[in-house]
Motif scaffolding. Structure first.
Motif, PDB file in Angstrom:
ATOM      1  N   GLU A   1       1.349  -1.935  11.424  1.00 43.11           N
ATOM      2  CA  GLU A   1       1.671  -2.300  10.237  1.00 43.11           C
ATOM      3  C   GLU A   1       0.499  -2.351   9.324  1.00 43.11           C
ATOM      4  N   ALA A   2       0.633  -2.352   7.945  1.00 43.54           N
ATOM      5  CA  ALA A   2      -0.441  -1.838   7.040  1.00 43.54           C
ATOM      6  C   ALA A   2      -1.186  -3.620   6.759  1.00 43.54           C
ATOM      7  N   LYS A   3      -1.929  -3.356   6.091  1.00 39.17           N
ATOM      8  CA  LYS A   3      -2.978  -4.763   5.789  1.00 39.17           C
ATOM      9  C   LYS A   3      -2.738  -5.040   4.402  1.00 39.17           C
ATOM     10  N   LYS A   4      -2.209  -6.158   3.934  1.00 37.24           N
ATOM     11  CA  LYS A   4      -2.088  -6.638   2.550  1.00 37.24           C
ATOM     12  C   LYS A   4      -3.517  -6.383   1.952  1.00 37.24           C
ATOM     13  N   ASP A   5      -4.689  -6.996   2.425  1.00 43.28           N
ATOM     14  CA  ASP A   5      -5.896  -7.196   1.826  1.00 43.28           C
ATOM     15  C   ASP A   5      -6.825  -5.728   1.749  1.00 43.28           C
ATOM     16  N   LYS A   6      -6.072  -4.626   2.196  1.00 42.77           N
ATOM     17  CA  LYS A   6      -6.697  -3.425   2.493  1.00 42.77           C
ATOM     18  C   LYS A   6      -6.220  -2.245   1.598  1.00 42.77           C
ATOM     19  N   ILE A   7      -6.881  -1.145   1.292  1.00 36.98           N
ATOM     20  CA  ILE A   7      -6.274   0.045   0.921  1.00 36.98           C
ATOM     21  C   ILE A   7      -5.959   0.704   2.015  1.00 36.98           C
ATOM     22  N   ASN A   8      -4.603   0.956   2.349  1.00 33.80           N
ATOM     23  CA  ASN A   8      -3.935   1.383   3.445  1.00 33.80           C
ATOM     24  C   ASN A   8      -3.612   3.011   3.467  1.00 33.80           C
ATOM     25  N   ILE A   9      -4.103   3.598   4.554  1.00 27.79           N
ATOM     26  CA  ILE A   9      -3.889   5.077   4.476  1.00 27.79           C
ATOM     27  C   ILE A   9      -3.079   5.133   5.976  1.00 27.79           C
ATOM     28  N   LYS A  10      -1.974   5.747   6.058  1.00 28.58           N
ATOM     29  CA  LYS A  10      -1.180   6.096   6.977  1.00 28.58           C
ATOM     30  C   LYS A  10      -1.278   7.300   7.639  1.00 28.58           C
ATOM     31  N   ILE A  11      -1.735   7.507   8.836  1.00 26.28           N
ATOM     32  CA  ILE A  11      -1.960   8.848   9.493  1.00 26.28           C
ATOM     33  C   ILE A  11      -1.579   8.645  11.107  1.00 26.28           C
ATOM     34  N   ASP A  12      -0.603   9.676  11.166  1.00 28.28           N
ATOM     35  CA  ASP A  12      -0.107  10.039  12.508  1.00 28.28           C
ATOM     36  C   ASP A  12      -0.977  11.101  13.211  1.00 28.28           C
ATOM     37  N   PRO A  13      -2.042  10.792  13.838  1.00 30.08           N
ATOM     38  CA  PRO A  13      -3.006  11.556  14.254  1.00 30.08           C
ATOM     39  C   PRO A  13      -2.499  12.338  15.427  1.00 30.08           C
ATOM     40  N   ALA A  14      -2.938  13.636  15.576  1.00 29.50           N
ATOM     41  CA  ALA A  14      -2.841  14.536  16.927  1.00 29.50           C
ATOM     42  C   ALA A  14      -3.975  14.290  17.657  1.00 29.50           C
ATOM     43  N   LEU A  15      -5.080  13.758  16.989  1.00 34.92           N
ATOM     44  CA  LEU A  15      -6.339  13.401  17.761  1.00 34.92           C
ATOM     45  C   LEU A  15      -7.024  12.424  16.880  1.00 34.92           C
ATOM     46  N   ALA A  16      -8.296  11.913  17.221  1.00 29.28           N
ATOM     47  CA  ALA A  16      -8.811  10.965  16.577  1.00 29.28           C
ATOM     48  C   ALA A  16      -9.614  11.588  15.340  1.00 29.28           C
ATOM     49  N   PHE A  17      -9.987  12.836  15.637  1.00 30.11           N
ATOM     50  CA  PHE A  17     -10.851  13.312  14.262  1.00 30.11           C
ATOM     51  C   PHE A  17      -9.738  13.741  13.180  1.00 30.11           C
TER      52      PHE A  17
ATOM     53  N   ALA B   1       2.745  12.947   1.302  1.00 30.04           N
ATOM     54  CA  ALA B   1       4.186  12.584   1.261  1.00 30.04           C
ATOM     55  C   ALA B   1       4.385  11.251   2.052  1.00 30.04           C
ATOM     56  N   LEU B   2       3.708  11.328   3.122  1.00 30.11           N
ATOM     57  CA  LEU B   2       3.996   9.935   4.029  1.00 30.11           C
ATOM     58  C   LEU B   2       3.362   8.736   3.399  1.00 30.11           C
ATOM     59  N   ASN B   3       2.357   8.841   2.657  1.00 30.03           N
ATOM     60  CA  ASN B   3       1.697   7.791   1.833  1.00 30.03           C
ATOM     61  C   ASN B   3       2.017   7.615   0.443  1.00 30.03           C
ATOM     62  N   SER B   4       2.948   8.364  -0.192  1.00 35.22           N
ATOM     63  CA  SER B   4       3.610   8.428  -1.527  1.00 35.22           C
ATOM     64  C   SER B   4       2.624   8.502  -2.369  1.00 35.22           C
ATOM     65  N   GLU B   5       1.404   9.594  -2.238  1.00 33.60           N
ATOM     66  CA  GLU B   5       0.434   9.715  -3.055  1.00 33.60           C
ATOM     67  C   GLU B   5       0.637  11.163  -3.589  1.00 33.60           C
ATOM     68  N   GLU B   6       0.073  11.443  -4.677  1.00 34.72           N
ATOM     69  CA  GLU B   6       0.252  13.256  -5.362  1.00 34.72           C
ATOM     70  C   GLU B   6      -1.297  13.509  -5.445  1.00 34.72           C
ATOM     71  N   TYR B   7      -1.294  14.919  -5.135  1.00 38.92           N
ATOM     72  CA  TYR B   7      -2.617  15.479  -5.355  1.00 38.92           C
ATOM     73  C   TYR B   7      -2.216  16.494  -6.684  1.00 38.92           C
ATOM     74  N   GLU B   8      -3.336  17.000  -7.360  1.00 40.68           N
ATOM     75  CA  GLU B   8      -3.150  17.967  -8.284  1.00 40.68           C
ATOM     76  C   GLU B   8      -2.735  19.408  -7.905  1.00 40.68           C
ATOM     77  N   GLU B   9      -3.738  20.002  -6.933  1.00 40.38           N
ATOM     78  CA  GLU B   9      -3.739  21.341  -6.410  1.00 40.38           C
ATOM     79  C   GLU B   9      -4.095  21.168  -4.983  1.00 40.38           C
ATOM     80  N   LEU B  10      -3.275  22.153  -4.256  1.00 44.86           N
ATOM     81  CA  LEU B  10      -3.531  22.475  -2.836  1.00 44.86           C
ATOM     82  C   LEU B  10      -3.442  23.586  -2.545  1.00 44.86           C
TER      83      LEU B  10
END
Length: 273
Positions: A104-120, A184-193
Motif C-alpha cells: 500500500e502507498a503511504k499517506k505522508d510520503k511522495i509515493n512512487i509505484k514500481i513493479d521491479p524486475a530487479l532491485a536496480f 502510466a502506472l503512477n498517473s504522471e506525465e512527461y513532456e518528451e520521451l
C-alpha cells in the motif's frame, strides 16, 4: 504454474558492467532476476533464448568488448515469483516512498509505484538511492529535468512528483517502453520521451540526471554539459569508486557541489557555472 522453468545464468568477466547489463536484462525478461558479483540469473516459465540474443545485439552496438558467457538450465518449478515478491520490500528515500504494487502507498510520503524486475531501478540499488536523495534536494516545481538513460523511469517519476517538467531518454527501446508504462502506472506525465541519448535533446535543462556507468558518462560528457543550462545542476551516478578519478577529470571545468558515496558507488553533483 508450469512444472518446469528456465534458468539462465549470465557471467560477465568485467564486473563493472554487471549493473548496466542487469538493468537491460530486467527490461527484456520482465521476470525476477538475481544479481551476483559478476553474474546475472534470470528465471522464467517461458523460453529465455531471446534474452541471450538481445544481449548479444546490445554488445554488438558497444563494440563487443565485454566478455560474457551463458548457461541455460531447465529446473523443477517452485513458486519463485512469490518468493521474489516477498524479498522486495518498499524503501524510503527522503520524502520518497518507492513500493511495488503488492504493498500500500503511504499517506505522508511522495509515493512512487514500481513493479521491479530487479532491485536496480527501484530505489534499492545504491546509485538509484543516491540520485533520489539528490532529486529531493535539487529539483522543484520550477525545474525542467532531463533523465538520461532513464531505465525504469524512476528518477524522472520522482522529479515529476515534485512538479518538474520532465524529459527522458534511453538508447534501449525496451527501457523506453518500460518507462512509459511506469509513468502510466503512477498517473504522471512527461513532456518528451525518446530512444537515444542527450545529443538529441532539443533544449537545455535546469537539472540533468545521468545514472549510467562511468565509461558512458565519459563518452557523452559534451552532450551532458550542452544539455545543462548555465547555473544548472548535473547529477552523475553509476560510478564505481575506482572509476571516480576518471570521471572527475572530464568534468573538472564544472563546480563540484556535492559528492555522495553509498557502498562502492559514487554520485557527483555539479553546477554548470
Amino acid at each position: 504454474m508450469k512444472s518446469k522453468y528456465y534458468e539462465l545464468t549470465i557471467t560477465i568477466e568485467n564486473e563493472d558492467f554487471v549493473d548496466f547489463l542487469a538493468d537491460f536484462v530486467a527490461n527484456i525478461a520482465g521476470d525476477g532476476i538475481e544479481i551476483g558479483r559478476n553474474t546475472i540469473i534470470v528465471r522464467s516459465e517461458n523460453s529465455l533464448s531471446d534474452v541471450e540474443d538481445n544481449i548479444n545485439s546490445l554488445l554488438g552496438t558497444l563494440g563487443g568488448n565485454i566478455e560474457i558467457s551463458y548457461k541455460m538450465e531447465i529446473k523443477e518449478n517452485k513458486d519463485w515469483i512469490a518468493t521474489y515478491q516477498n524479498s522486495i520490500e518498499p524503501i524510503e528515500v527522503g520524502r520518497f516512498y518507492i513500493y511495488p504494487s503488492w504493498y500500500e502507498a503511504k499517506k505522508d510520503k511522495i509515493n512512487i509505484k514500481i513493479d521491479p524486475a530487479l532491485a536496480f531501478g527501484s530505489g534499492h540499488h545504491a546509485t538509484t538511492f543516491s540520485c533520489l536523495e539528490a532529486i529531493g534536494s535539487y529539483v522543484n516545481s520550477d525545474s525542467r529535468v532531463l533523465d538520461v538513460g532513464c531505465g525504469s523511469g524512476i528518477l524522472g517519476l520522482a522529479s515529476a512528483k515534485l512538479g518538474a517538467e520532465v524529459d527522458l531518454c534511453d538508447t534501449d527501446p525496451i527501457s523506453v517502453d518500460a518507462c512509459e508504462k511506469n509513468f502510466a502506472l503512477n498517473s504522471e506525465e512527461y513532456e518528451e520521451l525518446w530512444e537515444g541519448s542527450a545529443n538529441l535533446a532539443k533544449c537545455q535543462y535546469n537539472v540533468v540526471i545521468a545514472n549510467i556507468i562511468a565509461d558512458v558518462l565519459k563518452f557523452i560528457v559534451h552532450d551532458l554539459k550542452r544539455a545543462t543550462k548555465k547555473d544548472g545542476i548535473l547529477i552523475l551516478s553509476g560510478i564505481l569508486d575506482k572509476k571516480e578519478k576518471q570521471v572527475r577529470e572530464v568534468y573538472s571545468d564544472l563546480d563540484l557541489l556535492e559528492r555522495k558515496q553509498k557502498d562502492e558507488w559514487i554520485t557527483l553533483i555539479y553546477k554548470n557555472s
